[in-house]
Motif scaffolding. Structure first.
Motif, short mmCIF file in Angstrom:
data_model
loop_
_atom_site.label_atom_id
_atom_site.label_comp_id
_atom_site.label_asym_id
_atom_site.label_seq_id
_atom_site.Cartn_x
_atom_site.Cartn_y
_atom_site.Cartn_z
N ILE A 32 0.86 -1.19 0.00
CA ILE A 32 0.00 0.00 0.00
C ILE A 32 0.89 1.23 0.00
CG2 ILE A 32 -1.73 1.29 1.30
CD1 ILE A 32 -2.70 -1.24 2.53
N GLU A 33 0.66 2.14 -0.95
CA GLU A 33 1.51 3.33 -1.07
C GLU A 33 0.62 4.58 -1.10
OE1 GLU A 33 4.79 4.41 -1.11
OE2 GLU A 33 3.81 6.33 -1.51
N LYS A 34 0.99 5.58 -0.30
CA LYS A 34 0.15 6.79 -0.24
C LYS A 34 0.22 7.61 -1.51
CE LYS A 34 3.51 9.86 2.08
NZ LYS A 34 4.03 10.52 0.88
N GLY A 35 1.37 7.56 -2.18
CA GLY A 35 1.54 8.35 -3.41
C GLY A 35 1.84 7.44 -4.57
N ALA A 41 12.05 9.03 -0.11
CA ALA A 41 13.49 9.03 0.21
C ALA A 41 14.28 8.15 -0.76
CB ALA A 41 13.69 8.56 1.65
N SER A 42 13.70 7.02 -1.14
CA SER A 42 14.45 6.07 -1.98
C SER A 42 14.72 6.63 -3.37
CB SER A 42 13.70 4.74 -2.08
OG SER A 42 13.45 4.24 -0.79
N TRP A 43 13.94 7.57 -3.79
CA TRP A 43 14.14 8.25 -5.08
C TRP A 43 15.14 9.41 -4.91
CZ3 TRP A 43 13.06 13.34 -6.40
CH2 TRP A 43 13.01 13.65 -7.77
N GLY A 46 21.33 9.51 -2.57
CA GLY A 46 22.54 9.54 -3.39
C GLY A 46 22.91 8.16 -3.89
N GLY A 47 22.79 7.18 -3.01
CA GLY A 47 23.10 5.80 -3.42
C GLY A 47 24.50 5.34 -3.07
N MET A 48 25.16 6.04 -2.14
CA MET A 48 26.45 5.52 -1.66
C MET A 48 26.17 4.27 -0.84
SD MET A 48 28.27 9.02 -0.40
CE MET A 48 26.84 9.51 0.53
N LEU A 49 26.96 3.24 -1.04
CA LEU A 49 26.80 2.03 -0.24
C LEU A 49 27.94 2.07 0.78
CD1 LEU A 49 25.85 -0.38 -3.15
CD2 LEU A 49 24.34 0.98 -1.68
N PRO A 162 -3.45 6.60 1.28
CA PRO A 162 -2.64 6.32 2.48
C PRO A 162 -3.28 5.36 3.47
CG PRO A 162 -3.57 8.53 2.59
CD PRO A 162 -3.93 8.00 1.23
N ALA A 163 -2.45 4.50 4.06
CA ALA A 163 -2.91 3.69 5.20
C ALA A 163 -3.01 4.61 6.41
CB ALA A 163 -1.90 2.58 5.47
N ARG A 164 -4.08 4.48 7.16
CA ARG A 164 -4.28 5.34 8.34
C ARG A 164 -4.16 4.57 9.64
NH1 ARG A 164 -3.15 10.17 6.49
NH2 ARG A 164 -4.53 10.82 4.84
N HIS A 314 15.73 3.95 8.68
CA HIS A 314 17.07 3.65 8.14
C HIS A 314 17.91 4.90 7.88
CE1 HIS A 314 14.90 -0.09 7.48
NE2 HIS A 314 16.05 -0.70 7.36
N PHE A 315 17.35 6.05 8.17
CA PHE A 315 18.06 7.33 8.17
C PHE A 315 18.92 7.52 6.92
CE2 PHE A 315 21.22 10.25 10.54
CZ PHE A 315 20.49 11.37 10.21
N ARG A 316 20.24 7.57 7.06
CA ARG A 316 21.12 7.87 5.92
C ARG A 316 21.53 6.63 5.13
NH1 ARG A 316 26.12 11.31 7.74
NH2 ARG A 316 26.18 11.61 5.50
N ASP A 317 21.10 5.46 5.57
CA ASP A 317 21.68 4.23 5.02
C ASP A 317 20.66 3.24 4.47
OD1 ASP A 317 24.35 4.96 5.86
OD2 ASP A 317 23.62 4.66 7.90
N GLY A 318 19.47 3.72 4.16
CA GLY A 318 18.42 2.78 3.75
C GLY A 318 18.67 2.12 2.41
N ILE A 319 19.37 2.79 1.51
CA ILE A 319 19.67 2.15 0.23
C ILE A 319 20.66 1.01 0.50
CG2 ILE A 319 20.62 2.48 -2.09
CD1 ILE A 319 17.94 3.98 -1.64
N LEU A 320 21.72 1.34 1.24
CA LEU A 320 22.69 0.31 1.62
C LEU A 320 22.01 -0.87 2.33
CD1 LEU A 320 25.56 -0.80 2.30
CD2 LEU A 320 25.52 0.66 4.33
N LEU A 321 21.11 -0.56 3.27
CA LEU A 321 20.58 -1.61 4.15
C LEU A 321 19.38 -2.37 3.58
CD1 LEU A 321 20.90 0.39 7.50
CD2 LEU A 321 22.24 -1.62 6.87
#
Ligand SMILES: Cc1cc2nc3c(=O)[nH]c(=O)nc-3n(C[C@H](O)[C@H](O)[C@H](O)COP(=O)(O)OP(=O)(O)OC[C@H]3O[C@@H](n4cnc5c(N)ncnc54)[C@H](O)[C@@H]3O)c2cc1C
Length: 352
Positions: A32-35, A41-43, A46-49, A162-164, A314-321
């Motif tokens: 389920i996606e609100k938009g 954030a994932s878009w 930067g994508g540094m691993l 959106p899920a409420r 996942h703050f600054r590291d969600g792409i990595l994680l």
């Protein structure tokens, strides 16, 4: 009411990688996606691993290293299943540590060649970076491929609604209520990033941490070939000749406006490192919202409500994680012993 084995709230890279893992384990999955899927954030990332120890909180380092190791296979599988190409680069990172204390690090991470040879466009300076074997990935390619791979595997999506709230029946998660409708599942996972705290009944203490970035066209395609990290700015080259310059860390609520003066500062910091970027055309600027938590650690695992799980913060590291999060959350949800101790990430730690 339609029902699935699992409902995942949030189609960012965390929700998507978990959805794919659970589908592989034989479950039916609704995301389920609100938009629009994959546009927060994932878009914006930067994508540094960046799994190199200095900036990753200690309890997260083992997960970060494991996830970095999983990346080539993770990308390969998504490319295979989506038919899309993902720009994953392995040139490595030139990392300028903050202070002199990092002398020892310099010795343990020597440059494989002279700086002039590695990055001829660098301004001559007496500061030498460390060389770290980190990869980087284009997060927009990654999320687009994850969405296509998820669809290909028969994962369902509900977008723009959106899920409420999670409705609890007989003490267990049972239904997700959205603005327009409701969906049933015995397992619900909150992967709503910076917005995760807004879904009832549990108020996870996530908050948005704004990051502004810009992207330029390098005047020569390989003007910069390594990721460059310093305290003021980072540079992430893409294989098509774009260079991403980032990023601020701001407490600005859910505001995603860019500020010309702020972008100018980032551009100036990049020019200080690579003077030739003065000729680089600006292609785009944007801001995104990192999912922050009070202790800078993600929130992973079960909640106080049976059947309701969470994977966010996942703050600054969600792409990595993303790869390791998908795997360990799948282990938790399917009742296996997770391969890492998740105590430091338990939702319980914020309950008063
Ligand atoms: C400027 C910037 C630079 C970054 N650079 C890096 C980097 O170099 N390396 C790295 O590893 N990480 C980086 N990150 C961090 C990374 O982007 C995030 O940690 C990661 O994208 C988090 O993924 P997510 O799926 O949890 O969140 P998101 O991608 O934000 O996804 C959450 C999704 O949930 C949806 N949602 C929210 N509420 C609801 C609701 N109620 N109902 C339905 N859907 C909902 C949202 O619309 C969104 O699509 C960066 C982030 C920013 C902003």
């Amino acid at each position: 009411m339609k029902s699935w084995d699992t409902i995942i709230i949030g189609a960012g890279i965390i929700g998507l990688s978990l959805a794919i893992e659970l589908r592989k384990a034989g479950m039916s999955v609704l995301v389920i996606e609100k938009g629009e899927p994959g546009r927060e954030a994932s878009w914006a990332a930067g994508g540094m691993l960046a799994d190199f120890g200095l900036e990753i909180p200690a309890p997260l380092q083992a997960l970060a290293r494991a996830s970095a190791r999983m990346y080539p296979e993770f990308v390969h599988e998504l490319e295979d299943e989506s038919g899309l190409k993902i720009d994953l680069r392995s040139e490595g990172t030139l990392f300028f540590p903050d202070s002199k204390q990092d002398h020892a690090l310099q010795e343990s991470h020597p440059l494989p060649a002279s700086l002039a040879k590695l990055e001829p466009a660098f301004r001559a300076s007496d500061r030498l970076p460390l060389y770290v074997q980190e990869r980087c990935v284009d997060p927009r390619h990654l999320t687009a491929a994850a969405i296509a791979a998820a669809r290909h595997r028969g994962i369902d999506f509900s977008s723009g609604d959106p899920a409420r709230a999670i409705e609890i029946r007989d003490g267990k998660a049972a239904v997700v209520r959205t603005d327009r409708t409701q969906f049933a599942a015995a397992i619900v996972v909150n992967c709503a990033g910076a917005w995760a705290g807004q879904i009832r009944p549990h108020a996870f203490p996530t908050r948005p941490v704004k990051g502004q970035m810009l992207c330029v066209a390098m005047p020569e395609k390989d003007l910069v070939s390594h990721v460059v990290r310093s305290s003021d700015v980072y540079l992430i080259p893409r294989s098509d000749g774009r260079l991403v310059i980032g990023a601020t860390q701001e407490e600005a609520g859910f505001d995603k406006q860019t500020v010309p003066e702020t972008l100018q500062k980032l551009r100036k910091a990049a020019l200080d490192l690579i003077p030739k970027l003065a000729d680089a055309r600006i292609l785009e600027a944007w801001a995104g919202l990192r999912p922050g938590t009070p202790d800078k650690l993600p929130i992973l695992g079960e909640t106080a409500t049976p059947g309701y799980f969470v994977a966010t913060g996942h703050f600054r590291d969600g792409i990595l994680l993303a790869p390791i999060t998908g795997r360990i959350m799948r282990q938790v949800i399917t009742g296996q012993q997770p391969e890492f101790d998740l105590n430091a990430f338990a939702a319980e730690r914020f309950r008063t």
